[in-house]
Design an enzyme around this catalytic site. Structure first.
Site, short mmCIF file in Angstrom:
data_model
loop_
_atom_site.label_atom_id
_atom_site.label_comp_id
_atom_site.label_asym_id
_atom_site.label_seq_id
_atom_site.Cartn_x
_atom_site.Cartn_y
_atom_site.Cartn_z
N LYS A 52 -43.70 23.85 47.23
CA LYS A 52 -42.77 23.08 46.37
C LYS A 52 -42.66 21.64 46.89
O LYS A 52 -43.05 21.35 48.02
CB LYS A 52 -41.40 23.76 46.36
CG LYS A 52 -40.74 23.86 47.73
CD LYS A 52 -39.57 24.85 47.71
CE LYS A 52 -38.88 24.89 49.06
NZ LYS A 52 -37.89 25.97 49.16
N ARG A 149 -26.59 30.63 46.57
CA ARG A 149 -27.33 29.57 45.88
C ARG A 149 -27.88 30.24 44.63
O ARG A 149 -27.10 30.61 43.77
CB ARG A 149 -28.41 28.98 46.80
CG ARG A 149 -29.01 27.70 46.31
CD ARG A 149 -29.94 27.04 47.32
NE ARG A 149 -31.09 27.86 47.68
CZ ARG A 149 -32.12 27.43 48.41
NH1 ARG A 149 -32.14 26.19 48.87
NH2 ARG A 149 -33.13 28.22 48.69
N TYR A 271 -30.43 -6.88 61.23
CA TYR A 271 -29.17 -7.03 60.50
C TYR A 271 -27.97 -6.65 61.38
O TYR A 271 -28.02 -5.68 62.13
CB TYR A 271 -29.16 -6.11 59.27
CG TYR A 271 -30.00 -6.60 58.12
CD1 TYR A 271 -29.74 -7.82 57.50
CD2 TYR A 271 -31.04 -5.82 57.65
CE1 TYR A 271 -30.51 -8.25 56.43
CE2 TYR A 271 -31.82 -6.25 56.58
CZ TYR A 271 -31.55 -7.46 55.98
OH TYR A 271 -32.32 -7.89 54.92
N MET A 330 -35.48 -2.41 54.88
CA MET A 330 -36.15 -1.75 53.76
C MET A 330 -37.65 -1.58 53.97
O MET A 330 -38.21 -0.51 53.73
CB MET A 330 -35.90 -2.52 52.46
CG MET A 330 -36.44 -1.79 51.24
SD MET A 330 -36.26 -2.74 49.72
CE MET A 330 -34.48 -2.73 49.51
C1 LIG Z 1 -38.05 26.65 50.32
C2 LIG Z 1 -38.03 28.12 50.26
C3 LIG Z 1 -38.87 28.87 51.08
C4 LIG Z 1 -39.67 28.25 52.20
O1 LIG Z 1 -38.78 27.93 53.26
P1 LIG Z 1 -39.25 27.34 54.65
O2 LIG Z 1 -38.02 27.31 55.46
O3 LIG Z 1 -39.78 25.98 54.37
O4 LIG Z 1 -40.30 28.24 55.20
C5 LIG Z 1 -38.93 30.24 50.87
N1 LIG Z 1 -38.15 30.83 49.93
C6 LIG Z 1 -37.30 30.14 49.15
C7 LIG Z 1 -36.47 30.85 48.15
C8 LIG Z 1 -37.19 28.76 49.30
O5 LIG Z 1 -36.33 28.07 48.55
#
Ligand SMILES: *Cc1c(COP(=O)(O)O)cnc(C)c1O
EC number: 5.1.1.1
Length: 391
Positions: A52, A149, A271, A330
């Site tokens: 992802k 979640r 800065y 930046m």
């Molecule tokens: C992002 C995610 C993973 C992978 O998690 P890592 O900690 O990066 O290995 C696996 N399962 C779900 C549901 C996730 O959201």
């Protein structure tokens, strides 16, 4: 194309990379090794690959193709669009979409043969209606075991498992849940979620189950079930708190030094003038800033995080460790190179921001964050080079 037009391009990609103000090297061999390592640690469970967010910022095309070639046949993406991109690089793989499906995405899901991970009653009933109309298509089911979640509440999932009235076209191929505290092996939450998920897994007998991401894999066999879902560990990041990271680094970020300047004792840097030079100093101005994900919170001084006493970020140039001086801006960051021998550094050299010599999680900690956020926040200005896996 005219010759002139062609001449206006760098000769090849390597040239562009050699001269880039900011560059990222992705070691695909290390990525493949890390996947094989996760596979070994997953024992008899199958090992998926989570790609992802553009493969954690490193490029879903190259990373996806590499992981597929290494043998991964189960992939997880966050969105339908990511799944559609991945499909051509992972032709025979099962691609799970963690955010499920919305009305209007049916076509992309079916055309690309994606498996939506249904996470709510609403998605579930939409999906049941969709398959009733369009015909059989695999899906997965996300069950919440304490993360709060995504996912069906535990009791709803257990009810669904026994619900004889559910349509035959509803065909989950996987039930999954996600651990909240797997990065902390001593957390009692892990066992609690494990016990809940065991009920789910038993209720959906005959359907594969999956509980663990990278950190969960390290919790041992009980947590592996049928399929593991490593993400961050594949990309070389730390999965578990407080233990040495066994993964190979995959990403190396480097910024070019534009200029080296001398500054006198008593002068200030960047800065806010928050960094006061206590000695005559040499400063290297590197072409990376917070627009490149080199966050302002990495500053050497002048930000709340530093006032709380944590150290700022550092880079490594030609084998020498160099701290960030003053505030990150930046497009530019100033490094204190006073302790680097004069003839060991010059403008045009590259400072490693993270990579084999600077663990990405060290840099992340200096910003008060985690490697995941460092990698996914890299921004658009890095010139990228992919080192091919050997096999
Ligand atoms: C992002 C995610 C993973 C992978 O998690 P890592 O900690 O990066 O290995 C696996 N399962 C779900 C549901 C996730 O959201």
């Amino acid at each position: 194309m005219t010759d002139d037009f062609e001449d206006s391009f760098p000769e090849n990609e390597t040239d562009a990379f050699e001269q880039a103000p900011l560059r990222l090297t992705v070691d695909l061999g290390a990525l493949a090794d890390n996947w094989r390592d996760m596979k070994k640690r997953s024992g008899s469970a199958r090992t998926a690959a989570v790609v992802k967010a553009d493969a954690y910022g490193l490029g879903i095309e190259d990373c996806g193709a590499t992981l597929y070639h290494a043998g991964a046949r189960d992939f997880f993406v966050a969105t339908v669009a990511e799944g559609a991109t991945l499909r051509s690089y992972a032709p025979e793989a099962r691609i799970f979409v963690l955010s499920g499906i919305w009305q209007g995405q049916e076509r992309q899901v079916f055309d690309n043969d994606l498996v939506p991970v249904l996470a709510s009653e609403e998605q579930l009933s939409f999906w049941m209606a969709t398959v009733a109309e369009r015909g059989d298509h695999p899906c997965a089911l996300h069950v919440d075991t304490g993360f709060n979640r995504l996912g069906l509440p535990l009791d709803d999932a257990l009810f669904l498992a026994d619900d004889v009235t559910r349509p035959a076209s509803f065909d989950p191929v996987l039930v999954l849940s996600h651990l909240a505290c797997a990065d902390t092996p001593s957390s009692p939450m892990n066992r609690v979620q494990l016990e809940s998920f065991r009920k789910v897994s038993a209720a959906f007998e005959g359907i594969e189950s999956s509980l663990s991401a990278s950190a969960g894999i390290f919790l041992g066999r009980d947590y592996h079930f049928d399929l593991t879902r490593p993400g961050i560990a594949l990309y070389g990041g730390e999965a578990v708190n407080g233990v040495a990271n066994p993964m190979r680094p995959v990403a190396k970020a480097e910024a070019r030094i534009i200029q080296i300047r001398e500054a006198g004792e008593g002068q200030t840097v960047s800065y806010g003038g928050s960094f006061l030079l206590k000695r005559a100093s040499r400063l290297a101005i590197a072409s990376v800033g917070y627009a490149d994900g080199y966050q302002r919170s990495l500053s050497g001084s002048g930000i709340p995080l530093r006032e709380m006493g944590h150290g700022g970020a550092y880079g490594v140039v030609n084998g020498h460790k160099v701290p960030v001086a003053g505030r990150v801006t930046m497009d530019l960051t100033i490094f204190d190179v006073t302790d680097v021998p004069v003839n060991a550094i010059r403008s045009g050299d590259y400072i490693e921001l993270f990579g084999p010599n600077v663990p990405v999680d060290d840099t992340a900690r200096a910003a008060g964050t985690i490697g995941y956020e460092m990698l996914t926040g890299l921004g658009l200005r890095y010139e990228r080079q992919y080192l091919m896996a050997d096999d």
